[in-house]
Scaffold this motif. Structure first.
Motif, PDB file in Angstrom:
ATOM      1  N   GLN A 141       1.023  -1.218   0.044  1.00  0.00           N
ATOM      2  CA  GLN A 141       0.077  -0.110   0.034  1.00  0.00           C
ATOM      3  C   GLN A 141       0.958   1.435  -0.024  1.00  0.00           C
ATOM      4  OE1 GLN A 141      -3.343  -0.031   2.905  1.00  0.00           O
ATOM      5  NE2 GLN A 141      -3.275  -2.297   2.924  1.00  0.00           N
ATOM      6  N   ILE A 142       1.910   1.241   0.885  1.00  0.00           N
ATOM      7  CA  ILE A 142       2.884   2.375   0.829  1.00  0.00           C
ATOM      8  C   ILE A 142       3.252   2.789  -0.600  1.00  0.00           C
ATOM      9  CG2 ILE A 142       4.942   3.335   1.842  1.00  0.00           C
ATOM     10  CD1 ILE A 142       4.229   1.973   4.465  1.00  0.00           C
ATOM     11  N   MET A 143       3.804   1.667  -1.193  1.00  0.00           N
ATOM     12  CA  MET A 143       4.467   1.891  -2.370  1.00  0.00           C
ATOM     13  C   MET A 143       3.559   2.242  -3.543  1.00  0.00           C
ATOM     14  SD  MET A 143       7.609   1.518  -1.567  1.00  0.00           S
ATOM     15  CE  MET A 143       8.140   1.988  -3.150  1.00  0.00           C
ATOM     16  N   SER A 144       2.288   1.869  -3.438  1.00  0.00           N
ATOM     17  CA  SER A 144       1.366   2.168  -4.212  1.00  0.00           C
ATOM     18  C   SER A 144       1.098   3.795  -4.269  1.00  0.00           C
ATOM     19  CB  SER A 144       0.023   1.595  -4.232  1.00  0.00           C
ATOM     20  OG  SER A 144       0.277   0.282  -4.688  1.00  0.00           O
ATOM     21  N   PHE A 145       0.831   4.386  -2.956  1.00  0.00           N
ATOM     22  CA  PHE A 145       0.835   5.619  -2.697  1.00  0.00           C
ATOM     23  C   PHE A 145       2.035   6.758  -3.096  1.00  0.00           C
ATOM     24  CE2 PHE A 145      -2.809   4.022   0.184  1.00  0.00           C
ATOM     25  CZ  PHE A 145      -3.752   4.522  -0.497  1.00  0.00           C
ATOM     26  N   ILE A 146       3.162   5.923  -3.020  1.00  0.00           N
ATOM     27  CA  ILE A 146       4.283   6.745  -3.476  1.00  0.00           C
ATOM     28  C   ILE A 146       4.211   6.817  -4.785  1.00  0.00           C
ATOM     29  CG2 ILE A 146       6.591   6.286  -3.717  1.00  0.00           C
ATOM     30  CD1 ILE A 146       6.991   5.384  -1.136  1.00  0.00           C
ATOM     31  N   VAL A 147       3.944   5.744  -5.406  1.00  0.00           N
ATOM     32  CA  VAL A 147       3.888   5.807  -7.211  1.00  0.00           C
ATOM     33  C   VAL A 147       2.660   6.991  -7.273  1.00  0.00           C
ATOM     34  CG1 VAL A 147       3.251   4.638  -9.117  1.00  0.00           C
ATOM     35  CG2 VAL A 147       4.622   3.800  -7.573  1.00  0.00           C
ATOM     36  N   GLU A 148       1.479   6.981  -6.546  1.00  0.00           N
ATOM     37  CA  GLU A 148       0.549   7.795  -6.865  1.00  0.00           C
ATOM     38  C   GLU A 148       0.951   9.437  -6.779  1.00  0.00           C
ATOM     39  OE1 GLU A 148      -4.273   8.566  -5.442  1.00  0.00           O
ATOM     40  OE2 GLU A 148      -2.605   8.610  -3.994  1.00  0.00           O
TER      41      GLU A 148
END
Length: 312
Positions: free
Chosen positions: A45-52
């Motif tokens: 989840q953290i990495m997805s929000f970093i990409v976002e």
């Protein structure tokens, strides 16, 4: 009359189901924007929000994170179905033996080469260079045990292993390739006793003194919570699980600048940093999105990072 009412209700229900879909998935919907597939783990989840956050900072495009996709294969299915355009994080070892159905490879560079080639040819997707961290199996001990036996790598355990009780993921004990049998064969020593445990319990057991050494995950936030020492896998028992974003070729063609945005993250997050980010969410109970936003702001969205095509 009752049959007619039931029929009307049934038709209405079918209409609702056809008009709606699971949150973030299914349905044709608006084809504009970029959808990011995330895993169910804190790290995913953290990495997805970093990409976002990176995409929103650099590109004038709507983004949406589709979280809680339970596995790498489910994540991949979302990309193949057109329900998502970018995977926030995939791991070389997982996708090599999973989506690509190949044999495990212990050489990190070769594993990366194989997934880049495989995802290009089989799925028409670009596997980007690693973020800089890998989430793999890892043996770990407390600071006290590391100092007592002068432990830095797994091989350092050999003179003392028969005095130590170990806790390990139940599935690892039966796992082929990089499991218990492979460990015994490669490192040529065994522990006093190995206790099968759920992976989520090993950290507490180690911190409580119930185990002397445990097998956990290398970027778990509880490593920082309990101030544990991760031992280097110096003989390369465990396949590499280097983490990278993956994007469909279609979305990269639609938004050409997206490639450069994702390349800015190459090598920017090491194991210790990822442990800390997971710690903030799991221990300090910050929302993964908040953790990601704070991280990007702290590093100024990596605006000073220069990139070139292919991440060279």
């Amino acid at each position: 009359m009752k049959k007619e009412i039931k029929l009307v209700f049934l038709l209405f229900s079918v209409f609702l189901l056809s008009a709606c879909s699971l949150p973030g998935l299914g349905g044709t919907g608006d084809q504009e924007g970029i959808k990011i597939a995330g895993l169910a783990t804190t790290e995913g989840q953290i990495m997805s929000f970093i990409v976002e956050g990176m995409i929103e900072h650099y590109l004038d495009v709507d983004t949406q994170v589709i979280n809680n996709l339970g596995s790498s294969s489910v994540n991949e299915r979302a990309l193949l179905n057109g329900d998502a355009d970018v995977s926030g994080v995939k791991y070389t070892g997982t996708s090599l033996t999973g989506e690509l159905n190949q044999e495990p490879i212990t050489d990190p560079e070769l594993a990366l080469e194989k997934v880049i080639e495989g995802f290009d040819k089989q799925f028409n997707q670009k596997w980007f260079p690693s973020y800089g961290f890998a989430n793999s199996y890892a043996f770990m001990v407390t600071q006290e045990t590391a100092e007592k036996y002068h432990l830095e790598k797994i091989s350092d355990l050999e003179p003392y292993a028969d005095q130590l009780n170990a806790g390990a993921d139940t599935s690892w004990l039966k796992r082929e390739g990089d499991g218990y049998a492979a460990f015994l064969d490669l490192y040529n020593f065994d522990f006093k006793r190995v206790y099968p445990m759920q992976i989520g319990l090993v950290y507490d057991a180690l911190a409580a003194g119930e185990m002397d050494i445990v097998l956990g995950y290398s970027t778990d936030g509880r490593i920082a919570s309990y101030d544990l020492v991760v031992l280097e896998d110096d003989l390369n028992l465990f396949p590499p699980y280097d983490a990278s974003p993956v994007a469909t070729k279609e979305i990269l063609e639609k938004y050409p600048d997206l490639e450069g945005v994702l390349l800015k993250l190459q090598g920017q997050i090491d194991d210790e940093q990822m442990q800390n980010l997971n710690y903030q969410a799991d221990n300090n109970l910050l929302e993964p999105q908040v953790v990601a936003q704070d991280f990007l702001k702290e590093h100024n969205f990596f605006e000073d990072v220069q990139t070139s095509e292919g991440g060279e």
